[in-house]
Design an enzyme around this catalytic site. Structure first.
Site, mmCIF file in Angstrom:
data_model
loop_
_atom_site.group_PDB
_atom_site.id
_atom_site.type_symbol
_atom_site.label_atom_id
_atom_site.label_comp_id
_atom_site.label_asym_id
_atom_site.label_seq_id
_atom_site.Cartn_x
_atom_site.Cartn_y
_atom_site.Cartn_z
ATOM 1 N N SER A 62 20.766 36.051 -53.721
ATOM 2 C CA SER A 62 20.486 35.480 -53.129
ATOM 3 C C SER A 62 21.217 35.754 -51.633
ATOM 4 O O SER A 62 19.919 35.210 -50.817
ATOM 5 C CB SER A 62 19.787 33.946 -53.281
ATOM 6 O OG SER A 62 21.661 33.093 -53.590
ATOM 7 N N ASN A 79 27.958 24.606 -57.473
ATOM 8 C CA ASN A 79 26.536 23.932 -58.457
ATOM 9 C C ASN A 79 26.531 22.211 -56.786
ATOM 10 O O ASN A 79 25.666 22.848 -55.994
ATOM 11 C CB ASN A 79 26.429 23.419 -58.955
ATOM 12 C CG ASN A 79 26.268 24.618 -60.521
ATOM 13 O OD1 ASN A 79 25.891 25.782 -60.103
ATOM 14 N ND2 ASN A 79 26.297 24.193 -61.517
ATOM 15 N N THR A 110 -19.574 12.062 -36.541
ATOM 16 C CA THR A 110 -19.482 11.715 -38.558
ATOM 17 C C THR A 110 -20.711 13.219 -38.923
ATOM 18 O O THR A 110 -21.175 12.662 -38.634
ATOM 19 C CB THR A 110 -19.948 10.763 -39.154
ATOM 20 O OG1 THR A 110 -21.009 9.862 -38.642
ATOM 21 C CG2 THR A 110 -18.714 9.299 -38.432
ATOM 22 N N HIS A 111 -20.037 13.498 -40.361
ATOM 23 C CA HIS A 111 -20.614 14.468 -40.953
ATOM 24 C C HIS A 111 -20.745 16.045 -40.101
ATOM 25 O O HIS A 111 -21.724 16.485 -40.237
ATOM 26 C CB HIS A 111 -22.186 14.343 -41.057
ATOM 27 C CG HIS A 111 -21.914 12.519 -42.057
ATOM 28 N ND1 HIS A 111 -21.574 12.755 -43.625
ATOM 29 C CD2 HIS A 111 -22.273 11.363 -41.073
ATOM 30 C CE1 HIS A 111 -21.606 11.212 -43.824
ATOM 31 N NE2 HIS A 111 -21.890 11.249 -42.634
ATOM 32 N N SER A 113 -11.442 40.370 -27.076
ATOM 33 C CA SER A 113 -11.916 41.846 -28.295
ATOM 34 C C SER A 113 -12.040 43.131 -27.905
ATOM 35 O O SER A 113 -11.897 43.286 -26.233
ATOM 36 C CB SER A 113 -13.355 41.265 -28.413
ATOM 37 O OG SER A 113 -14.496 42.332 -29.315
ATOM 38 N N LYS A 115 -15.754 38.013 -25.289
ATOM 39 C CA LYS A 115 -15.226 37.140 -26.455
ATOM 40 C C LYS A 115 -13.367 36.793 -25.799
ATOM 41 O O LYS A 115 -13.190 37.119 -24.642
ATOM 42 C CB LYS A 115 -15.050 38.170 -27.196
ATOM 43 C CG LYS A 115 -16.085 38.084 -27.763
ATOM 44 C CD LYS A 115 -16.387 37.357 -28.691
ATOM 45 C CE LYS A 115 -15.788 37.559 -30.174
ATOM 46 N NZ LYS A 115 -16.143 36.703 -31.738
ATOM 47 N N ASN A 125 -11.295 34.722 -27.305
ATOM 48 C CA ASN A 125 -10.804 34.764 -29.376
ATOM 49 C C ASN A 125 -9.926 33.096 -29.156
ATOM 50 O O ASN A 125 -8.587 33.557 -29.338
ATOM 51 C CB ASN A 125 -10.640 35.251 -30.615
ATOM 52 C CG ASN A 125 -11.966 36.080 -30.382
ATOM 53 O OD1 ASN A 125 -13.444 36.143 -29.816
ATOM 54 N ND2 ASN A 125 -12.048 37.901 -30.974
ATOM 55 N N GLU A 159 -7.173 29.383 -34.947
ATOM 56 C CA GLU A 159 -6.699 30.190 -35.954
ATOM 57 C C GLU A 159 -6.009 29.842 -37.668
ATOM 58 O O GLU A 159 -5.975 29.968 -38.166
ATOM 59 C CB GLU A 159 -8.344 30.708 -36.197
ATOM 60 C CG GLU A 159 -9.533 31.021 -35.074
ATOM 61 C CD GLU A 159 -9.641 32.119 -34.725
ATOM 62 O OE1 GLU A 159 -10.281 33.383 -35.894
ATOM 63 O OE2 GLU A 159 -9.213 33.192 -33.856
ATOM 64 N N TYR A 208 22.162 21.942 -63.292
ATOM 65 C CA TYR A 208 21.972 22.702 -62.826
ATOM 66 C C TYR A 208 20.624 24.004 -63.346
ATOM 67 O O TYR A 208 21.389 23.955 -64.304
ATOM 68 C CB TYR A 208 23.013 23.439 -61.986
ATOM 69 C CG TYR A 208 22.278 24.654 -61.213
ATOM 70 C CD1 TYR A 208 21.800 24.313 -60.032
ATOM 71 C CD2 TYR A 208 22.778 26.099 -61.791
ATOM 72 C CE1 TYR A 208 21.469 25.719 -59.503
ATOM 73 C CE2 TYR A 208 22.905 26.932 -60.894
ATOM 74 C CZ TYR A 208 21.791 26.998 -59.869
ATOM 75 O OH TYR A 208 21.595 28.238 -58.949
ATOM 76 N N GLN A 253 17.753 28.818 -57.088
ATOM 77 C CA GLN A 253 18.208 29.118 -56.855
ATOM 78 C C GLN A 253 16.800 29.654 -55.399
ATOM 79 O O GLN A 253 16.678 30.272 -54.921
ATOM 80 C CB GLN A 253 18.872 31.001 -57.228
ATOM 81 C CG GLN A 253 18.786 31.977 -56.101
ATOM 82 C CD GLN A 253 19.865 32.592 -56.336
ATOM 83 O OE1 GLN A 253 21.343 32.898 -56.834
ATOM 84 N NE2 GLN A 253 19.433 33.489 -56.694
ATOM 85 N N LYS A 255 15.431 28.187 -52.173
ATOM 86 C CA LYS A 255 15.156 28.462 -50.050
ATOM 87 C C LYS A 255 13.985 28.365 -50.077
ATOM 88 O O LYS A 255 13.826 28.559 -48.855
ATOM 89 C CB LYS A 255 16.979 28.716 -50.739
ATOM 90 C CG LYS A 255 17.854 27.980 -50.682
ATOM 91 C CD LYS A 255 18.949 28.572 -50.537
ATOM 92 C CE LYS A 255 19.994 28.219 -51.885
ATOM 93 N NZ LYS A 255 19.131 27.963 -53.196
HETATM 94 N N1 ARG Z 1 23.257 31.051 -54.999
HETATM 95 C C1 ARG Z 1 23.043 29.774 -56.411
HETATM 96 C C2 ARG Z 1 21.860 28.980 -56.301
HETATM 97 O O1 ARG Z 1 21.493 28.778 -55.121
HETATM 98 C C3 ARG Z 1 24.275 29.089 -56.078
HETATM 99 C C4 ARG Z 1 24.721 28.477 -57.276
HETATM 100 C C5 ARG Z 1 25.158 29.081 -58.284
HETATM 101 N N2 ARG Z 1 25.347 28.267 -60.041
HETATM 102 C C6 ARG Z 1 25.584 29.006 -60.518
HETATM 103 N N3 ARG Z 1 25.850 28.331 -61.701
HETATM 104 N N4 ARG Z 1 24.374 30.312 -61.030
HETATM 105 O O2 ARG Z 1 21.217 28.772 -56.353
#
Ligand code: ARG
Length: 455
Positions: free
Chosen positions: A20, A107, A152-153, A274, A280, A282, A287, A314, A319, A322
């Site tokens: 990650s 974790n 409205t509408h 354009s 134009k 735009n 948008e 967990y 993971q 993110k």
């Molecule tokens: N990179 C992991 C995450 O973002 C960190 C936690 C990993 N924990 C584990 N038990 N492998 O979730």
């Protein structure tokens, strides 16, 4: 990191699916801050020596500098930001680095880092929305008495003022800020010290680390501490609703800037031309704001779906929390900034708005109201009278104001010259003085109230 049990390394494909670091490196500052707080706590509790603690804290400062100067050797085989930072720390300070992970797990570490990151994102978005409100309020003040058709509408309904219309968005954005503030209050509890899932036998002080990191308190339950992602969902949910608001305003800008409306003109700074059609201009930014709402909603959905099947505590699925959150934060930052720029810069075409305000028999309700007030007619009958007048005007391709008194009296004998005054759009908006209504006096009051409440 787990060489004790593992002899062979992971397959290349395993490394790719597992790593990650390409995205969670964005958590580096939070990761280091969390580790330093944890380390200080370990020293205070007599779990680490002063010397080891000092070496770790200073070493982490150096790691931060390396990352910020672009010299840090990020390594895929080290999976994530936590292990990259710790491995580099070991290179810098040696064995003591290995003591940092006492009474902690990745974790609770990642849960803490991510909460800190989302908290900053919430604050950033809140501040940006305040800027958008400032732009909307300023334009609303300029145009408290500028009449335009209310719809409205998407059919012309009754005249309103442009300021009133903009203040509607100030209200929406105010609720967005409120949702962010609510999310922040629930987010602001610290998972650190939950360890892998069950807590730890070491005599840690979770209240200390929580306070060090600016959290209100430690989370109550270690299982919840490592497995909760409500904070990320709430942030994205608040963002998704906000994105819908931005998208509605963007849609209005697209409509308003079209040749058929010409209610507003966007500046060169927020439009494109354009390559083939020289006439134009735009509204691309509007948008794109409208389009990006799809991503934000999609990202919220993505994490909801990731979370829905996970048993406590967990799971590695988490993971994948993110990237959606990062995308939402980045997208919203851009969308809010672009919207703030467009609102601040746009030219409001007051003459066009005024002409449009009266088109489409928008003051028909005013005639009906006049009949109720002056002739004491029941509203349902008055509605019928006004409807007949509209029909009469429509048949001859005229506005209501072009009808002669005698013609009007043919529909309703009680109508007098007075009644014709209520057909003016300025009269119409000025008469709507009910609380929250569109009368310029009310709009000015509401703008002032919004200013003191939100800015
Ligand atoms: N990179 C992991 C995450 O973002 C960190 C936690 C990993 N924990 C584990 N038990 N492998 O979730």
């Amino acid at each position: 990191m787990w060489g004790g049990r593992f002899a062979g390394g992971p397959a290349a494909i395993m490394q790719r699916i597992n790593a990650s670091i390409d995205f969670d490196r964005r958590l580096y500052a939070q990761d280091i801050r969390g580790s330093q707080a944890h380390c200080r706590m370990l020293v205070r509790q007599g779990i680490l020596t002063e010397a080891d603690g000092a070496a770790i804290v200073q070493g982490l400062d150096r790691v931060r500098q390396e990352i910020e100067s672009g010299d840090f050797p990020f390594r895929h085989e080290l999976e994530d930001i936590h292990m990259n930072v710790e491995a580099r720390l070991a290179e810098l300070i040696g064995e003591a680095a290995g003591r940092l992970h006492t009474a902690r797990s990745r974790n609770d570490q990642v849960a803490t880092d991510f909460r800190l990151w989302v908290r900053d994102a919430v604050d950033g978005m809140e501040g940006a929305l305040k800027g958008l409100q400032a732009a909307l309020i300023a334009r609303a003040e300029d145009h408290a008495a500028t009449v335009m058709p209310g719809f409205t509408h998407l059919q012309a309904a009754q005249p309103v003022t442009f300021g009133h219309h903009l203040l509607a968005y100030v209200e929406m954005v105010g609720r967005d800020r409120g949702r962010l503030a609510d999310a922040r209050a629930r987010l602001n509890e610290c998972p650190l010290g939950s360890a892998a899932l069950a807590g730890t036998p070491f005599p840690i002080d979770r209240h200390f680390t929580a306070a060090e990191l600016g959290f209100d308190r430690p989370m109550n339950n270690s299982l919840d501490g490592v497995s909760d992602r409500d904070f990320a969902l709430e942030f994205m949910a608040a963002a998704a609703i906000c994105a819908v608001h931005l998208s509605r305003l963007a849609e209005e800008l697209v409509i308003w800037t079209s040749a058929q409306f010409r209610f507003v003109t966007l500046s060169d700074a927020f439009t494109t031309g354009s390559s083939i059609m020289p006439q134009k201009r735009n509204p691309d930014a509007a948008e794109l704001i409208r389009a990006k709402t799809g991503r934000v909603i999609g990202d919220l959905n993505a994490l909801l779906i990731v979370m829905k099947g996970l048993p406590l505590a967990y799971s590695k699925d988490m993971q994948d929390d993110k990237e959606p959150v990062f995308e939402v934060a980045d997208t919203m930052e851009l969308a809010i900034a672009a919207m703030t720029g467009m609102i601040g810069d746009m030219t409001v075409n007051t003459d066009t708005l005024r002409a449009a305000a009266g088109a489409g028999y928008t003051t028909a309700t005013d005639i009906a109201d006049w009949c109720v007030r002056t002739l004491k007619m029941p509203f349902r009958r008055a509605h019928h009278v006004a409807g007949s007048l509209v029909k009469l005007a429509e048949q001859s391709g005229r506005d209501l104001a072009d009808l002669g008194l005698a013609e009007m009296q043919g529909v309703e004998p009680g109508i007098t010259e007075d009644a014709r005054a209520v057909l003016a759009v300025e009269h119409s908006v000025a008469s709507r003085t009910s609380f929250g209504g569109t009368a310029p006096a009310r709009v000015r009051e509401q703008a002032a109230a919004a200013r003191s409440r939100w800015l």
